[in-house]
Design an enzyme around this catalytic site. Sequence first.
Site, PDB file in Angstrom:
ATOM      1  N   SER A 182      -3.073   0.482  14.501  1.00  0.00           N
ATOM      2  CA  SER A 182      -3.787   1.749  14.686  1.00  0.00           C
ATOM      3  C   SER A 182      -4.139   1.929  16.152  1.00  0.00           C
ATOM      4  CB  SER A 182      -5.085   1.719  13.872  1.00  0.00           C
ATOM      5  OG  SER A 182      -5.940   2.775  14.262  1.00  0.00           O
TER       6      SER A 182
ATOM      7  N   TYR B 185     -12.444  -2.904  11.774  1.00  0.00           N
ATOM      8  CA  TYR B 185     -11.091  -2.323  11.686  1.00  0.00           C
ATOM      9  C   TYR B 185     -10.328  -2.522  13.003  1.00  0.00           C
ATOM     10  CZ  TYR B 185      -7.668   1.471  10.677  1.00  0.00           C
ATOM     11  OH  TYR B 185      -6.532   2.225  10.460  1.00  0.00           O
TER      12      TYR B 185
ATOM     13  N   ALA C 212      -9.285  -6.148  13.394  1.00  0.00           N
ATOM     14  CA  ALA C 212      -8.148  -6.482  12.519  1.00  0.00           C
ATOM     15  C   ALA C 212      -6.860  -5.878  13.065  1.00  0.00           C
ATOM     16  CB  ALA C 212      -8.410  -5.967  11.101  1.00  0.00           C
ATOM     17  N   LYS C 213      -6.931  -4.615  13.477  1.00  0.00           N
ATOM     18  CA  LYS C 213      -5.719  -3.927  13.941  1.00  0.00           C
ATOM     19  C   LYS C 213      -5.246  -4.484  15.282  1.00  0.00           C
ATOM     20  CE  LYS C 213      -5.152  -1.065  10.463  1.00  0.00           C
ATOM     21  NZ  LYS C 213      -3.997  -1.249   9.555  1.00  0.00           N
TER      22      LYS C 213
ATOM     23  N   GLY D 129       0.824  -1.216   0.000  1.00  0.00           N
ATOM     24  CA  GLY D 129       0.000   0.000   0.000  1.00  0.00           C
ATOM     25  C   GLY D 129       0.851   1.256   0.000  1.00  0.00           C
ATOM     26  N   ALA D 130       1.801   1.314  -0.951  1.00  0.00           N
ATOM     27  CA  ALA D 130       2.751   2.436  -0.948  1.00  0.00           C
ATOM     28  C   ALA D 130       2.427   3.473  -2.017  1.00  0.00           C
ATOM     29  CB  ALA D 130       4.170   1.904  -1.120  1.00  0.00           C
ATOM     30  N   SER D 131       1.207   3.442  -2.563  1.00  0.00           N
ATOM     31  CA  SER D 131       0.864   4.403  -3.613  1.00  0.00           C
ATOM     32  C   SER D 131       0.557   5.791  -3.073  1.00  0.00           C
ATOM     33  CB  SER D 131      -0.336   3.889  -4.416  1.00  0.00           C
ATOM     34  OG  SER D 131      -1.423   3.664  -3.558  1.00  0.00           O
ATOM     35  N   ARG D 132       0.392   5.902  -1.770  1.00  0.00           N
ATOM     36  CA  ARG D 132       0.095   7.219  -1.177  1.00  0.00           C
ATOM     37  C   ARG D 132       0.249   7.153   0.335  1.00  0.00           C
ATOM     38  NH1 ARG D 132      -5.835   6.187  -0.445  1.00  0.00           N
ATOM     39  NH2 ARG D 132      -6.233   4.385  -1.758  1.00  0.00           N
TER      40      ARG D 132
ATOM     41  N   ASP E  38      -3.445  -7.211  -5.489  1.00  0.00           N
ATOM     42  CA  ASP E  38      -4.542  -7.112  -4.529  1.00  0.00           C
ATOM     43  C   ASP E  38      -4.254  -8.138  -3.435  1.00  0.00           C
ATOM     44  OD1 ASP E  38      -6.830  -7.326  -3.009  1.00  0.00           O
ATOM     45  OD2 ASP E  38      -8.203  -7.156  -4.717  1.00  0.00           O
TER      46      ASP E  38
ATOM     47  N   ILE F  21      -3.573  10.443  11.504  1.00  0.00           N
ATOM     48  CA  ILE F  21      -2.550  10.909  10.574  1.00  0.00           C
ATOM     49  C   ILE F  21      -3.237  11.525   9.356  1.00  0.00           C
ATOM     50  CG2 ILE F  21      -0.480  10.255   9.265  1.00  0.00           C
ATOM     51  CD1 ILE F  21      -0.245   9.657  12.304  1.00  0.00           C
TER      52      ILE F  21
HETATM   53  P1  NAP Z   1      -4.550   5.394   2.439  1.00  0.00           P
HETATM   54  O1  NAP Z   1      -4.040   6.753   2.134  1.00  0.00           O
HETATM   55  O2  NAP Z   1      -5.996   5.131   2.332  1.00  0.00           O
HETATM   56  O3  NAP Z   1      -3.733   4.331   1.525  1.00  0.00           O
HETATM   57  C1  NAP Z   1      -4.045   2.973   1.604  1.00  0.00           C
HETATM   58  C2  NAP Z   1      -3.067   2.185   0.766  1.00  0.00           C
HETATM   59  O4  NAP Z   1      -3.418   0.790   0.873  1.00  0.00           O
HETATM   60  C3  NAP Z   1      -3.105   2.528  -0.705  1.00  0.00           C
HETATM   61  O5  NAP Z   1      -1.796   2.484  -1.212  1.00  0.00           O
HETATM   62  C4  NAP Z   1      -3.938   1.393  -1.316  1.00  0.00           C
HETATM   63  O6  NAP Z   1      -3.596   1.084  -2.661  1.00  0.00           O
HETATM   64  C5  NAP Z   1      -3.509   0.243  -0.418  1.00  0.00           C
HETATM   65  N1  NAP Z   1      -4.476  -0.869  -0.447  1.00  0.00           N
HETATM   66  C6  NAP Z   1      -5.756  -0.883  -0.014  1.00  0.00           C
HETATM   67  N2  NAP Z   1      -6.301  -2.094  -0.221  1.00  0.00           N
HETATM   68  C7  NAP Z   1      -5.348  -2.867  -0.810  1.00  0.00           C
HETATM   69  C8  NAP Z   1      -5.284  -4.204  -1.288  1.00  0.00           C
HETATM   70  N3  NAP Z   1      -6.350  -5.023  -1.215  1.00  0.00           N
HETATM   71  N4  NAP Z   1      -4.141  -4.642  -1.852  1.00  0.00           N
HETATM   72  C9  NAP Z   1      -3.061  -3.831  -1.954  1.00  0.00           C
HETATM   73  N5  NAP Z   1      -3.045  -2.555  -1.512  1.00  0.00           N
HETATM   74  C10 NAP Z   1      -4.175  -2.081  -0.951  1.00  0.00           C
HETATM   75  O7  NAP Z   1      -4.136   4.941   3.931  1.00  0.00           O
HETATM   76  P2  NAP Z   1      -3.115   5.573   4.991  1.00  0.00           P
HETATM   77  O8  NAP Z   1      -3.846   6.583   5.779  1.00  0.00           O
HETATM   78  O9  NAP Z   1      -1.836   5.912   4.347  1.00  0.00           O
HETATM   79  O10 NAP Z   1      -2.949   4.301   5.950  1.00  0.00           O
HETATM   80  C11 NAP Z   1      -1.900   3.364   5.812  1.00  0.00           C
HETATM   81  C12 NAP Z   1      -2.016   2.357   6.961  1.00  0.00           C
HETATM   82  O11 NAP Z   1      -1.981   3.063   8.202  1.00  0.00           O
HETATM   83  C13 NAP Z   1      -3.311   1.556   6.960  1.00  0.00           C
HETATM   84  O12 NAP Z   1      -3.076   0.235   7.375  1.00  0.00           O
HETATM   85  C14 NAP Z   1      -4.155   2.286   7.977  1.00  0.00           C
HETATM   86  O13 NAP Z   1      -5.137   1.446   8.544  1.00  0.00           O
HETATM   87  C15 NAP Z   1      -3.103   2.707   8.970  1.00  0.00           C
HETATM   88  N6  NAP Z   1      -3.504   3.839   9.808  1.00  0.00           N
HETATM   89  C16 NAP Z   1      -3.807   5.038   9.253  1.00  0.00           C
HETATM   90  C17 NAP Z   1      -4.174   6.082  10.109  1.00  0.00           C
HETATM   91  C18 NAP Z   1      -4.509   7.454   9.584  1.00  0.00           C
HETATM   92  O14 NAP Z   1      -4.921   8.289  10.384  1.00  0.00           O
HETATM   93  N7  NAP Z   1      -4.359   7.738   8.315  1.00  0.00           N
HETATM   94  C19 NAP Z   1      -4.241   5.872  11.473  1.00  0.00           C
HETATM   95  C20 NAP Z   1      -3.935   4.644  11.994  1.00  0.00           C
HETATM   96  C21 NAP Z   1      -3.557   3.627  11.150  1.00  0.00           C
HETATM   97  P3  NAP Z   1      -4.351   1.823  -3.919  1.00  0.00           P
HETATM   98  O15 NAP Z   1      -4.074   3.277  -3.738  1.00  0.00           O
HETATM   99  O16 NAP Z   1      -3.689   1.284  -5.128  1.00  0.00           O
HETATM  100  O17 NAP Z   1      -5.781   1.508  -3.796  1.00  0.00           O
END
Ligand code: NAP
Length: 263
Positions: free
Chosen positions: A158, A171, A174-175, A28-31, A79, A204
């Site tokens: 998380s 969620y 899972a976490k 999940g490194a696209s963003r 995926d 975040i």
């Molecule tokens: P995000 O911006 O929504 O990015 C999610 C990433 O996961 C994207 O690169 C997406 O790929 C990829 N992804 C989703 N489903 C997938 C699948 N089935 N196979 C492969 N890749 C998949 O999320 P983020 O905020 O950066 O969060 C990253 C991690 O941190 C997550 O595990 C999230 O639960 C955790 N987290 C985030 C926060 C927060 O506040 N943001 C807080 C606590 C924990 P595509 O772009 O190609 O779809």
Amino acid sequence: MPEKTQCRAEDREAKLGTLEGRVALVTGASRGIGRAIAVGLAGEGAKVAVNFQSDSSGAGETAALVAEAGSRALMVQADLRDPEAVSALFAETEKVLGPVDILIANAGITRDGLALRMSPEQWDDVIATDLTAPFLCTKAALRHMMKARWGRVVFISSVAGLKGNAGQANYSAAKAGLLGLAKSLAREVGSRGITVNVVAPGFIETDMTSGLDEKVRDAALEQIPSESFGQPEDVAAAVVFLSGPDAGYINGAVLPVDGGMSM
Ligand code: NAP
């Protein structure tokens, strides 16, 4: 000095750059957080496999940033809900960059709703992406790590996994599951020079949180002693540290990166 203690001391002293010669795979490194982690690891010299599901242009931007940081990137679509795709992801990474030394299981999704109204699909999708996929990826990564007698695995959990969250039963489950998985794995593979740790971000600023309404954001901010939201780079710094030579004796740990939110 016992052999294992010696290995860690050598690792620390080498400071190879500090991850020079290592291959990292970030799911999940696209963003968002995954992108910041990929760039952070590249900054320390690791070659990085940039996994994505559908956002190839985002993954391309991450790969360009990895190259800018002076390292090599490989974009790999997979995926992670599909076990065959996970196998193909590791095969492709090994073929092009080499076997994976550092696995960062970061990809995650939310499908929020109160438990009473949550559909089995909402439950299954989140468990498959946020818990089963990290398990499948770790299994695939451990084969090489066990042989190499060196490895780093970091799960991105998380604050919801530590405290629970209304509207996020799937969620949070899972976490929280990642904590049990990491601790069990740490016990199973710790003797082989492999560490398995968890980073638990708070709130975040990424696409995942940008859609939340002002009321939810204000309520979250009130719970954060540091009085600000986190940035993806705050999480990446912790992950890079846990992936590096100075963290060889940290195993089975859970590190919140949340401005104190989970206290
Ligand atoms: P995000 O911006 O929504 O990015 C999610 C990433 O996961 C994207 O690169 C997406 O790929 C990829 N992804 C989703 N489903 C997938 C699948 N089935 N196979 C492969 N890749 C998949 O999320 P983020 O905020 O950066 O969060 C990253 C991690 O941190 C997550 O595990 C999230 O639960 C955790 N987290 C985030 C926060 C927060 O506040 N943001 C807080 C606590 C924990 P595509 O772009 O190609 O779809």
